[in-house]
Design a protein around this motif. Structure first.
Motif, PDB file in Angstrom:
ATOM      1  N   CYS A  90       0.822  -1.216   0.000  1.00  0.00           N
ATOM      2  CA  CYS A  90       0.000   0.000   0.000  1.00  0.00           C
ATOM      3  C   CYS A  90       0.852   1.260   0.000  1.00  0.00           C
ATOM      4  N   PHE A  93       1.644   2.662  -3.415  1.00  0.00           N
ATOM      5  CA  PHE A  93       0.530   3.310  -4.113  1.00  0.00           C
ATOM      6  C   PHE A  93       0.178   4.679  -3.547  1.00  0.00           C
ATOM      7  N   ALA A 213      -3.864  -2.587  -5.365  1.00  0.00           N
ATOM      8  CA  ALA A 213      -3.875  -1.744  -6.558  1.00  0.00           C
ATOM      9  C   ALA A 213      -5.293  -1.284  -6.896  1.00  0.00           C
ATOM     10  N   ALA A 216      -6.395   1.379  -4.419  1.00  0.00           N
ATOM     11  CA  ALA A 216      -5.726   2.651  -4.735  1.00  0.00           C
ATOM     12  C   ALA A 216      -6.380   3.327  -5.930  1.00  0.00           C
ATOM     13  N   TRP A 217      -6.718   2.536  -6.931  1.00  0.00           N
ATOM     14  CA  TRP A 217      -7.346   3.061  -8.145  1.00  0.00           C
ATOM     15  C   TRP A 217      -8.734   3.620  -7.852  1.00  0.00           C
ATOM     16  N   TRP A 237      -5.766   9.406   0.413  1.00  0.00           N
ATOM     17  CA  TRP A 237      -4.779   8.350   0.636  1.00  0.00           C
ATOM     18  C   TRP A 237      -4.834   7.834   2.072  1.00  0.00           C
ATOM     19  N   PRO A 367       4.956   2.614  -9.196  1.00  0.00           N
ATOM     20  CA  PRO A 367       4.042   3.758  -9.416  1.00  0.00           C
ATOM     21  C   PRO A 367       4.782   5.064  -9.677  1.00  0.00           C
ATOM     22  N   TYR A 402      -2.392   4.472 -11.245  1.00  0.00           N
ATOM     23  CA  TYR A 402      -2.982   3.376 -10.491  1.00  0.00           C
ATOM     24  C   TYR A 402      -3.547   2.295 -11.414  1.00  0.00           C
ATOM     25  N   GLY A 405      -0.569   0.255 -12.301  1.00  0.00           N
ATOM     26  CA  GLY A 405      -0.204  -0.600 -11.170  1.00  0.00           C
ATOM     27  C   GLY A 405      -1.117  -1.805 -11.056  1.00  0.00           C
TER      28      GLY A 405
END
Length: 546
Positions: A90, A93, A213, A216-217, A237, A367, A402, A405
């Protein structure tokens, strides 16, 4: 090659029938042959004169069968493995946005990615040692809880140094669960299915990678995940960091209330009744829907209980007790690098260092490298501007970083499927060596590519091939050592791997802005070295656990 046990060889059969430890050299089998002959089962007589079979661990596992229990075990252990992947990855990202809020330079980002590995280095051997002495299940519960709890608390940290500290403590928890989960899982499995099942467990790392991933996206670029909490501005985040702690906490609850202790560990410490209860549970779940009755048998247990009680005694002054504690804690390391274990331990140490430096040193920066090739070109051709100017470009968040990733994480799938299908037939040694060499080649070409699409393609190739290396290493590392050293050995070697991961991330952080080619080519060279050294390891295909 160790001598085969012949059916009529009473002297050679004695260790099998009595349940004593076999010599470590009995594990060496360069061709992966079946070392033990189990055609004779030990028979003992109870106090009333009735005969009772006494089975070895491998015989008892086969009596328990294979089925539903092992499917549920795979899901539980796999979710724990995935949770570790989420917690580790994590950080990579959140770097593109967190660096603005925490005012991070590239060196600071290198320290941040290294912090969790430093915690894993500290926790790896400590938890592995405790798992060999106190039990696998208990250690998994505690380590997963520490991982999830402090990972979630990190989301509230307003300062970089506090965020760094909480990520370190979270890493201590991750360091315990990774080596122990593979020891725990392997000790429920029949010999002929162990390679494929451990490979299947390793695929859950890919699932955790994809989950991290995907989260995060979905979360980091979204404005709905950005809100105010009192005086603090809770960026998206930080919401992502909280969500990444959920898998570890749920895994801890699963092991606390649903999963039993390892039967191999219970036999090792002479807790026969508890081990029989676990075998009965395995049998009943595997025979769900049938009318088969659980067979009556006893177990050939070890006699470590007396040794454990001696370890718990304390004599002398406070200083002498501390000295005795450290000597006792370092005893497994001395065993790893003395006698018959020495050559395999040295080779495994080099392999762990090379693959960890290469994989984590590069993966945690993907990333950031993808962001640098957003406009095309090689990731090392576009040297970024100094940190204060770069910080201005954090918002709005570039969703493409992202998405890329996520694609790289999903590219693990072919490698995982290949490993599951080929592990039992090919063996971990050959897969480990070949995949490391191919990973080295793919990293070298990442350096020389000139377009963004080429960089993404080679990153996917590296991801798909390197996962074969990790899966093979999980299988080989589990089978190379006996029960009383297994978790300690895996904890120690993963700790060495964390030192390599820290080094890799610090090197990238120092050089990514000035001479990006150096760390990338160094990764390629180390992966090649690891692949060649892996040829020195013994073949462990389908050997029995001792």
């Amino acid at each position: 090659m160790s001598r085969r046990v012949q059916p009529g060889d009473a002297e050679a059969r004695a260790p099998l029938l009595t349940g004593d430890h076999l010599e470590p050299s009995d594990l060496d089998s360069d061709e992966g042959d079946i070392i033990f002959d189990r055609s004779v089962t030990n028979i003992t007589h109870d106090a009333d004169g009735s005969a009772q079979r006494r089975l070895t661990y491998e015989e008892a596992v086969e009596e328990a069968g294979f089925g539903l229990f092992h499917g549920l075990l795979l899901v539980a252990c796999g979710w724990a493995n995935a949770s570790d992947a989420v917690e580790i990855l994590c950080v990579s990202f959140l770097l593109p946005t967190a660096r603005c809020d925490l005012l991070l330079s590239s060196s600071d980002m290198g320290l941040l990615t290294a912090s969790i590995f430093l915690g894993m280095m500290v926790g790896g051997y400590l938890w592995g040692y405790l798992a060999d002495r106190r039990g696998r299940q208990r250690v998994l519960i505690v380590s997963l809880t520490i991982n999830g709890l402090f990972g979630a608390l990190a989301s509230l940290a307003p300062w970089f140094w506090l965020f760094l500290l909480l990520r370190f403590i979270s890493g201590v928890g991750v360091g315990g669960s990774i080596p122990v989960i593979f020891s725990y899982f392997s000790e429920f499995l029949p010999r002929l299915r162990r390679g494929a099942m451990i490979s299947a467990l390793a695929t859950f790392w890919m699932a955790g990678n994809i989950l991290a991933a995907g989260l995060a996206w979905l979360v980091i670029p979204r404005t709905w995940a950005h809100f105010s909490l009192g005086r603090h501005d809770f960026q998206s985040w930080r919401v992502f960091v909280v969500l990444c702690s959920v898998p570890s906490l749920t895994s801890a609850l699963i092991f606390r209330f649903l999963m039993p202790e390892s039967p191999k560990f219970l036999m090792e410490v002479d807790r026969e009744k508890e081990a029989l209860h676990v075998f009965r549970l395995m049998f009943e779940l595997n025979q769900w829907g049938t009318k088969k009755a659980f067979p009556i048998f006893g177990l050939c247990t070890s006699s470590r209980r007396g040794g454990e009680s001696e370890e718990n005694k304390t004599w002398g002054s406070h200083r002498e007790r501390i000295s005795s504690f450290f000597k006792m804690g370092l005893a497994p390391i001395r065993q790893l690098f003395n006698g018959p274990f020495r050559s395999r331990s040295v080779a495994l140490l080099i392999v762990f260092y090379c693959i960890s430096f290469g994989y984590y040193g590069l993966w945690m920066w993907f990333p950031e490298l993808f962001e640098r090739v957003e406009d095309g070109g090689s990731p090392c051709a576009n040297v970024s501007l100094p940190s204060p100017l770069r910080n201005q470009s954090c918002y709005p968040v570039k969703t493409a970083v992202y998405m890329e990733g996520f694609i790289v994480a999903a590219s693990n799938l072919p490698g995982n499927i290949f490993t599951i299908l080929m592990m039992d037939s090919t063996g971990g040694k050959a897969l480990l060596s070949c995949s490391l060499v191919l990973s080295s080649v793919s990293v070298f070409f990442i350096y020389v590519v000139q377009t963004k699409s080429q960089s993404l393609l080679l990153s996917c190739v590296f991801s798909g091939v390197s996962v074969i290396s990790w899966n093979a290493l999980d299988v080989v590392g589990t089978e190379l050592y006996p029960t009383h050293l297994r978790s300690s050995a895996l904890g120690f070697f993963t700790g060495v791997g964390r030192v390599a991961a820290i080094t890799g991330n610090v090197v990238f952080g120092k050089l990514v802005d000035t001479n990006c080619a150096v760390p990338v080519l160094l990764v390629s060279a180390l992966l090649l070295t690891g692949g060649l050294v892996a040829l020195l390891l013994p073949q462990t295909r389908q050997t029995e656990l001792t």
